[in-house]
Write an enzyme that holds these catalytic residues in place. Sequence first.
Site, PDB file in Angstrom:
ATOM      1  N   PHE A 133      50.641   5.804  73.870  1.00  0.00           N
ATOM      2  CA  PHE A 133      52.072   5.798  73.575  1.00  0.00           C
ATOM      3  C   PHE A 133      52.827   5.071  74.685  1.00  0.00           C
ATOM      4  O   PHE A 133      52.457   5.175  75.865  1.00  0.00           O
ATOM      5  CB  PHE A 133      52.582   7.236  73.450  1.00  0.00           C
ATOM      6  CG  PHE A 133      53.977   7.330  72.921  1.00  0.00           C
ATOM      7  CD1 PHE A 133      54.246   7.058  71.591  1.00  0.00           C
ATOM      8  CD2 PHE A 133      55.036   7.663  73.751  1.00  0.00           C
ATOM      9  CE1 PHE A 133      55.544   7.125  71.098  1.00  0.00           C
ATOM     10  CE2 PHE A 133      56.331   7.733  73.276  1.00  0.00           C
ATOM     11  CZ  PHE A 133      56.585   7.460  71.942  1.00  0.00           C
ATOM     12  N   ASP A 210      47.057  13.668  76.785  1.00  0.00           N
ATOM     13  CA  ASP A 210      48.344  13.783  76.114  1.00  0.00           C
ATOM     14  C   ASP A 210      48.069  14.445  74.758  1.00  0.00           C
ATOM     15  O   ASP A 210      47.340  13.903  73.933  1.00  0.00           O
ATOM     16  CB  ASP A 210      48.951  12.392  75.938  1.00  0.00           C
ATOM     17  CG  ASP A 210      50.314  12.416  75.258  1.00  0.00           C
ATOM     18  OD1 ASP A 210      50.569  13.329  74.445  1.00  0.00           O
ATOM     19  OD2 ASP A 210      51.121  11.502  75.510  1.00  0.00           O
ATOM     20  N   TYR A 235      58.159  19.343  69.715  1.00  0.00           N
ATOM     21  CA  TYR A 235      59.068  19.103  68.592  1.00  0.00           C
ATOM     22  C   TYR A 235      58.373  18.506  67.384  1.00  0.00           C
ATOM     23  O   TYR A 235      59.018  18.246  66.368  1.00  0.00           O
ATOM     24  CB  TYR A 235      60.246  18.211  69.012  1.00  0.00           C
ATOM     25  CG  TYR A 235      59.886  16.983  69.819  1.00  0.00           C
ATOM     26  CD1 TYR A 235      59.363  15.860  69.218  1.00  0.00           C
ATOM     27  CD2 TYR A 235      60.102  16.961  71.193  1.00  0.00           C
ATOM     28  CE1 TYR A 235      59.039  14.738  69.961  1.00  0.00           C
ATOM     29  CE2 TYR A 235      59.788  15.853  71.943  1.00  0.00           C
ATOM     30  CZ  TYR A 235      59.254  14.738  71.322  1.00  0.00           C
ATOM     31  OH  TYR A 235      58.921  13.631  72.061  1.00  0.00           O
ATOM     32  N   LYS A 236      57.065  18.322  67.459  1.00  0.00           N
ATOM     33  CA  LYS A 236      56.317  17.816  66.305  1.00  0.00           C
ATOM     34  C   LYS A 236      55.772  19.004  65.510  1.00  0.00           C
ATOM     35  O   LYS A 236      56.502  19.675  64.792  1.00  0.00           O
ATOM     36  CB  LYS A 236      55.212  16.879  66.766  1.00  0.00           C
ATOM     37  CG  LYS A 236      55.710  15.683  67.588  1.00  0.00           C
ATOM     38  CD  LYS A 236      54.561  14.776  67.983  1.00  0.00           C
ATOM     39  CE  LYS A 236      54.977  13.708  68.982  1.00  0.00           C
ATOM     40  NZ  LYS A 236      56.028  12.814  68.517  1.00  0.00           N
ATOM     41  N   ARG A 384      53.565   5.354  58.918  1.00  0.00           N
ATOM     42  CA  ARG A 384      52.804   6.509  59.381  1.00  0.00           C
ATOM     43  C   ARG A 384      53.166   7.704  58.510  1.00  0.00           C
ATOM     44  O   ARG A 384      54.332   8.065  58.388  1.00  0.00           O
ATOM     45  CB  ARG A 384      53.123   6.766  60.851  1.00  0.00           C
ATOM     46  CG  ARG A 384      52.070   7.537  61.598  1.00  0.00           C
ATOM     47  CD  ARG A 384      52.365   7.541  63.081  1.00  0.00           C
ATOM     48  NE  ARG A 384      53.701   8.051  63.395  1.00  0.00           N
ATOM     49  CZ  ARG A 384      54.081   8.418  64.603  1.00  0.00           C
ATOM     50  NH1 ARG A 384      53.241   8.313  65.619  1.00  0.00           N
ATOM     51  NH2 ARG A 384      55.300   8.859  64.830  1.00  0.00           N
TER      52      ARG A 384
END
Length: 411
Positions: A133, A210, A235-236, A384
């Site tokens: 990322f 990560d 938050y995912k 995605r």
Amino acid sequence: MTYTQADFATRAKALDEADPLRDYPGRFLGSDDPEIVAYLDGNSLGRPTRATAERIAAFVTEAWGGRLIRGWDEQWFDLPVTIGDRIGATVLGAAPGQTTIGDSTTVLLYKIARGALALRPGRTEIVLDRDNFPTDRYLLESIARELGLTLRWIEPEFTGGVTARELAEAVSERTALVVLSHVAYRSGYLLDAPALRAVAHDVGALLLLDLCHSAGAVELELDSWAVDFAVGCTYKYLNGGPGAPAFAYVRAEHLADFTQPIWGWMGRESPFEMAQGYVPAQGIRRVISGTPAIIGMLPIQDTLDLIEEAGMAAVRAKSVALTGFALDLVAHWLAPLGVEVSSPADPARRGGHVTIDHPRFKEITARLWQRGVIPDFRPPQGIRIGLSPLSTTYAEVLAGVAAIRDELAAR
């Protein structure tokens, strides 16, 4: 064999009816919103739970409004480590005392990476991959510049991720730290964490994972895998809300010598003494810096309740089934229209999302949003499809992929 929309609709209905987690989508806000046809972006921002709406309202009127500053003595001060322990036990496979929550993912990644590097003095290289990322890459570039270290890059397959063989070719006795995403943010490739840890440890390096696209979507066993450090967002799949604080894991054997560079009063031994000089707190509390975002921690507790109730094994099974169904739809409906799959076909190597590619997907994503179908776009030409197991139905997956097919076919 050609499958019609009706065939797949029948299959989606049967899958939803047989789903052991079929009652969970209704426990999230927005699940009955007629304007949202399919929410396929739970790997970027999870839906809020209904319980969270009640918890936050009660916190404002009762805990904050009623207890005021007394709340720090009664609960808030320990919240980062108590929620950290819950995250560790529920989704990370981590014993108590190794996980805390607070700061953003970027800040925690900086603190943990700097602390890890300090444990390997004299070593000069950090190993990472080009498909990690952007924040991870940028941050490590800044750390390398700050400390005069060298970055050694791995270039994995576009549709995959870093393998043990590739890592073995990159590490050496100069390697201090290896930083990888456990689930690749674009392709969804799921790393073989124990194998990669073994490669890193064989040369005396430390491994930092990560877990942003892992926590709450795939089963994790950080303790048994002997991972050194981990950082992840909430938050995912943990539904913490926009900008919810991230978590950090420091393996117990490293805690006594671990020192992070952002010294703040909440991470000091006996912080309320307000004494001169910084002395790091014992254990995982030394990762904390300033006053934690208490309100931002509240929603995570409700998702942890759901995961504890359902069990991570059931969550992972639903994730595999959802992504498998999506790939079947893509193969029958989208591949004939020129769409390519950029995620692993093997569910053992696939996280909680799949990425599909087509030259027109950037413009199509904007139109999908207008019609209530919400995936996300990832350059250069990928849509995605992020499927949050607790809040996503098979009917949503069907509606979403059908909308992509219709947009492609219409133009």
